[in-house]
Design an enzyme around this catalytic site. Structure first.
Site, PDB file in Angstrom:
ATOM      1  CB  ALA A 193      -0.921  -0.007   1.217  1.00 20.20           C
ATOM      2  CE1 TYR A 194       6.051   5.167   2.449  1.00 20.35           C
ATOM      3  CE2 TYR A 194       7.457   3.547   1.369  1.00 20.35           C
ATOM      4  CZ  TYR A 194       7.275   4.796   1.935  1.00 20.35           C
ATOM      5  OH  TYR A 194       8.331   5.681   1.977  1.00 20.35           O
ATOM      6  CB  VAL A 195       5.198   0.409  -3.068  1.00 17.75           C
ATOM      7  CG1 VAL A 195       5.663   0.515  -4.514  1.00 17.75           C
ATOM      8  CG2 VAL A 195       6.377   0.027  -2.175  1.00 17.75           C
TER       9      VAL A 195
END
Length: 217
Positions: A130-132
Site C-alpha cells: 500500500a505504501y509503494v
C-alpha cells in the site's frame, strides 16, 4: 529562501530544517501534533499545526502562501496501516500540490521512495504494498502538474553520519543505503539548483560529492 516543509517533524525534515535555518533561510514546518512544536523550534523552523489528513485546501494554501519552495516530506510512518499510507503518502501529497498551485508556489520537491511506481513484488506485505502504491500515485499526480517539481527517491535510510557523497540519477541505479543526513543535504542542494526540475531521481550513498552530483543535472 522561504521554505515550507510538509511533515515537519519527520527525521529528514528536522535535519533539513537545521541545514536551512543555519544558513539564514526562513523555514515553516507543517506538523500534525502540537506536542512536536518544541522539536521543530529547536531545529530552527517555525511550527505550524496543520493536519494534512484533516485540513482543507484553503487552509493549506494559506500556510504555504509566500513560500519560494515546498518540500513534501510527510509520511504515515512505521506502525501505520494501509489506510493511512493512502491518506498521508498519497492524499496529503495531492493536497499540498493543490495548495501550491492555489498559492502560486511553483517549486515543489516530493520525497518519495525507491521502487515507487513499480508493481509490488509477489508476497510483499500488504502495508508495504500500500505504501509503494501510494507513493507511486503521488508521483503520477505531481508529474501531471504545471509546477517546477522534483521527485527524490532515497534508498534504505540509515542514521549513520552523513558522508557528503552520493549517487544521484534517474532510475534505476540499483538498491542501496543512504544516510538521512545526506538526503537532507541533497534536498538543500536541489532547492538551490533552479535548473533541476521535472526529474525523478534515485538517491543512494556513493562516491560523488553532493554538489557535483546535483551540478550534472
Amino acid at each position: 529562501m522561504n521554505v515550507v516543509i510538509a511533515g515537519g517533524h519527520g527525521q529528514i525534515a528536522l535535519r533539513l530544517a537545521r541545514l536551512l535555518a543555519a544558513r539564514g533561510d526562513t523555514v515553516l514546518s507543517l506538523i500534525r501534533n502540537p506536542d512536536h512544536a518544541g522539536d521543530v523550534r529547536a531545529a530552527g523552523a517555525g511550527p505550524v499545526v496543520c493536519d494534512l489528513e484533516q485540513a482543507g485546501l484553503d487552509e493549506v494554501a494559506a500556510e504555504v502562501t509566500g513560500a519560494e519552495a515546498i518540500v513534501f516530506a510527510a509520511g504515515a510512518g512505521p506502525g501505520s496501516g494501509a489506510g493511512r499510507k493512502d491518506s498521508v503518502d498519497r492524499a496529503a501529497s495531492v493536497l499540498v500540490a493543490d495548495a501550491a498551485e492555489r498559492a502560486g508556489v511553483r517549486r515543489l520537491l516530493q520525497v518519495s521512495a525507491m521502487g515507487a511506481g513499480e508493481p509490488p513484488r509477489a508476497g510483499t506485505d500488504e502495508v508495504w504494498a500500500a505504501y509503494v502504491r501510494a507513493k507511486g500515485a503521488a508521483e503520477e499526480d505531481l508529474r501531471a502538474r504545471d509546477l517546477d517539481w522534483l521527485i527524490l527517491r532515497p534508498g534504505r535510510l540509515t542514521d549513520d553520519p552523513g558522508t557528503g557523497r552520493v549517487r544521484l540519477a534517474e532510475p534505476p541505479i540499483g538498491r542501496g543505503e543512504v544516510t538521512r543526513d545526506d538526503v537532507a543535504a541533497v534536498i538543500v542542494a536541489l532547492l538551490d539548483a533552479p535548473g533541476a526540475r521535472h526529474r525523478t531521481l534515485d538517491l543512494i550513498n556513493g562516491g560523488t560529492p553532493i554538489a557535483d552530483a546535483v551540478a550534472v543535472l
